[in-house]
Design a protein around this motif. Structure first.
Motif, short mmCIF file in Angstrom:
data_model
loop_
_atom_site.label_atom_id
_atom_site.label_comp_id
_atom_site.label_asym_id
_atom_site.label_seq_id
_atom_site.Cartn_x
_atom_site.Cartn_y
_atom_site.Cartn_z
N HIS A 431 -6.50 33.62 -19.29
CA HIS A 431 -7.28 34.98 -19.33
C HIS A 431 -6.66 35.77 -17.91
O HIS A 431 -6.85 36.49 -17.46
N LEU A 432 -5.91 35.00 -16.95
CA LEU A 432 -5.65 35.45 -15.90
C LEU A 432 -3.57 36.41 -16.59
O LEU A 432 -3.74 36.92 -16.18
N ASP A 433 -3.55 35.96 -17.57
CA ASP A 433 -1.86 37.32 -18.47
C ASP A 433 -3.31 37.77 -18.76
O ASP A 433 -2.04 39.03 -18.59
N LEU A 434 -4.52 38.31 -19.69
CA LEU A 434 -4.46 39.31 -19.19
C LEU A 434 -5.24 40.06 -18.35
O LEU A 434 -5.13 41.67 -18.46
N VAL A 435 -5.78 38.97 -16.86
CA VAL A 435 -5.50 39.80 -16.31
C VAL A 435 -5.03 40.93 -15.68
O VAL A 435 -5.22 41.99 -15.34
N GLU A 436 -4.07 40.42 -16.19
CA GLU A 436 -2.40 40.87 -15.19
C GLU A 436 -1.72 41.90 -16.27
O GLU A 436 -0.79 42.40 -15.75
N THR A 437 -2.99 41.86 -17.21
CA THR A 437 -1.52 43.05 -18.69
C THR A 437 -2.93 44.17 -18.64
O THR A 437 -3.04 45.30 -18.58
N LYS A 438 -4.10 43.97 -19.32
CA LYS A 438 -4.80 44.29 -19.42
C LYS A 438 -5.87 45.59 -17.97
O LYS A 438 -6.41 46.32 -17.76
N GLY A 439 -5.61 44.25 -16.53
CA GLY A 439 -6.38 44.75 -15.97
C GLY A 439 -5.44 45.41 -14.34
O GLY A 439 -6.10 45.32 -13.27
N MET A 440 -4.30 45.46 -14.58
CA MET A 440 -3.11 45.58 -14.05
C MET A 440 -3.41 46.74 -13.61
O MET A 440 -2.77 46.58 -12.00
N ASN A 441 -3.59 47.45 -13.79
CA ASN A 441 -4.47 48.95 -12.98
C ASN A 441 -5.38 48.54 -12.11
O ASN A 441 -5.10 49.40 -10.79
N VAL A 442 -5.95 47.45 -11.65
CA VAL A 442 -7.27 47.29 -10.97
C VAL A 442 -7.13 46.37 -9.48
O VAL A 442 -6.94 45.87 -9.05
N PHE A 443 -6.49 44.74 -10.92
CA PHE A 443 -6.13 43.56 -10.22
C PHE A 443 -4.72 43.69 -9.56
O PHE A 443 -3.70 43.69 -10.14
N LYS A 444 -4.34 44.39 -7.88
CA LYS A 444 -3.22 44.12 -7.86
C LYS A 444 -2.80 42.37 -6.52
O LYS A 444 -3.71 42.47 -5.84
N PRO A 445 -1.85 41.87 -7.94
CA PRO A 445 -1.02 40.52 -7.15
C PRO A 445 -2.01 40.42 -4.97
O PRO A 445 -0.70 41.44 -4.76
N LEU A 446 -2.18 39.77 -4.26
CA LEU A 446 -2.25 39.69 -3.17
C LEU A 446 -0.63 39.23 -2.47
O LEU A 446 -0.40 38.35 -2.54
N THR A 447 -0.26 40.23 -1.79
CA THR A 447 0.73 39.91 -0.90
C THR A 447 0.59 40.30 0.44
O THR A 447 -0.60 40.73 1.00
N PRO A 448 1.44 39.49 1.29
CA PRO A 448 1.77 39.58 3.07
C PRO A 448 2.02 41.02 3.41
O PRO A 448 1.28 41.32 4.21
N SER A 449 2.25 41.73 2.64
CA SER A 449 2.86 43.35 3.23
C SER A 449 1.61 44.17 3.12
O SER A 449 1.33 44.88 3.79
#
Length: 453
Positions: A431-449
């Motif tokens: 499911h995470l793989d789908l979040v990061e492919t199908k939903g990549m324009n919405v869900f951005k990985p959180l980084t310290p920057s």
């Protein structure tokens, strides 16, 4: 900036913090809504750039915690079984386990995107004995992380937020803005209980469920933290309200979008389940309560939640427009937003006591039963209010690795206070793989920057 999860945490001191004033031992029963919760812990953590000497900051946390445990005394107790083998709160001022630790990492290098590596059992402690465990972790840069683990049978997110806000207020010698109420009688079952056959399909006796599948161990849930920009949240809401649909809430729109993503998983399951946590405090009709009780319900400390859910064919979900999926979400959430719904759940639990019951969303009854995800709104998460005297948190999040194979997702406000959401996810790898492919324009990985750490 770089990030890492491979840092070590060393405990400098372990202690027990009791309430600052004596508390007479007494028993506090669990409500029927508490009894629906399994023995799992809810974690929360806050990251700070500290402007005070570290020892001074730790002492502020310790002293204010002891004072906060006076009005929030159940958190200093422990859970024991009564003669019916049901959990019950013993308010004996056992105290809160307090851990003072040091991590060999700077705040800017903590991998917030992957809390499995950086947060779990490192910055958020295990809660081994009491109701609450607190850990204060010093960082190499002089920063601090405050992590807490609460027993979910005692608190829901609303209660946790109430306590955290009061704790911070006490550290500033301010009066508590919301004193807790432990008046369990407000959630007593009716006499006689009202029987609604609908709940026979929504809840099951725990003893009737099949044993856990081996895949729970071989395919565990994984935690990730993302951010969603305000513009993307607004776009999802617009799409969910398209074609003349009534304007949907941001949470319903978000849930519909996630449901469509999860349904994309080509795993052979015919259905896909989605649940949404509903807080019941505002649902109780003020006409059925006195003014005093109505006020207390908003301050009620304990679990006042339910998880209405829907189930749909995965293939159909994939083809549906987002607006139609949002309508489906609204159809199962809206009926749960009433006092009667909560009263009927309370009555249902009463009719089955002392046999524990579990919600349908948690139950996989056969191999064709589809995957399930629960969404809980953390929009009341008071991240910008948890200031102990050295500034607001740079970041804050829930951390809830609750076990099993039911996914959990909680969107919260960003500490940047710009309308963005921080989204904690606990999902299967597929499911995470789908979040990061199908939903990549919405869900951005959180980084310290993202927070300029």
């Amino acid at each position: 900036m770089g990030s890492c999860g491979t840092f070590s945490v060393n405990v400098k001191k372990r202690d027990i913090i009791a309430a600052a004033m004596p508390i007479q031992d007494h028993w506090l029963p669990m409500s029927n809504l508490d009894l629906l919760l399994p023995p799992v812990d809810v974690g929360v953590f806050f990251c700070y750039k500290n402007s005070l000497p570290l020892d001074e900051s730790v002492n502020i946390v310790r002293k204010s915690l002891a004072e906060a445990l006076v009005p929030f005394y159940p958190l200093a107790g422990e859970i024991v079984q009564n003669n019916l083998a049901e959990p019950e709160l013993l308010c004996n001022n056992r105290g809160v386990d307090f851990i003072h630790a040091h991590a060999d990492v700077e705040l800017k290098n903590i991998n917030l995107y992957n809390p499995n590596e950086s947060v779990d059992k490192k910055l958020v402690p295990l809660n081994k004995q009491g109701v609450l465990t607190v850990q204060v972790t010093e960082l190499m840069c002089g920063g601090l992380v405050i992590g807490c683990a609460f027993d979910h049978r005692v608190v829901d997110a609303y209660s946790i937020n109430m306590f955290l806000t009061a704790w911070a207020e006490i550290s500033h010698s301010k009066p508590i803005s919301s004193l807790p109420s432990f008046r369990r009688s407000m959630l007593n079952p009716r006499r006689p209980p009202v029987i609604n056959p609908f709940y026979n399909k929504q809840f099951f006796p725990l003893s009737s469920l099949p044993p856990p599948q081996t895949s729970v161990l071989t395919n565990p849930l994984i935690s990730r933290i993302y951010y969603v920009e305000a513009k993307d949240i607004s776009y999802l809401q617009m799409q969910s309200s398209f074609n003349g649909n009534q304007k949907r809430s941001k949470l319903v729109s978000f849930t519909a979008f996630l449901w469509k993503i999860i349904a994309e998983c080509e795993d052979g399951f015919k259905t896909c389940k989605m649940g949404v946590v509903v807080d019941g405090r505002k649902r109780f009709d003020k006409l059925s309560l006195s003014n005093t009780m109505s006020l207390s319900m908003q301050n009620y400390f304990g679990n006042v939640i339910c998880i209405p859910n829907g189930e749909a064919n995965s293939s159909e979900l994939k083809e549906m427009p987002l607006g139609l999926v949002a309508e489906m979400v609204n159809e199962f959430v809206y009926p749960a937003m009433t006092e009667e719904h909560f009263r009927e759940i309370i009555d249902f639990v009463e009719l089955h006591r002392p046999e524990p019951v579990v919600g349908r969303i948690y139950a996989k009854l056969d191999e064709n039963d589809g995957e399930a995800v629960v969404v809980s709104s953390g929009q009341r998460f008071p991240v910008n209010s948890i200031d102990f005297g050295w500034g607001k948190p740079q970041f804050g999040s829930y951390h809830f690795p609750w076990g099993g194979q039911i996914g959990f997702v909680m969107p919260m406000p960003s500490a940047r206070n710009n309308g963005d959401w921080i989204v904690y996810m606990l999902l299967l790898r597929k499911h995470l793989d789908l979040v990061e492919t199908k939903g990549m324009n919405v869900f951005k990985p959180l980084t310290p920057s993202y927070f300029n750490l």
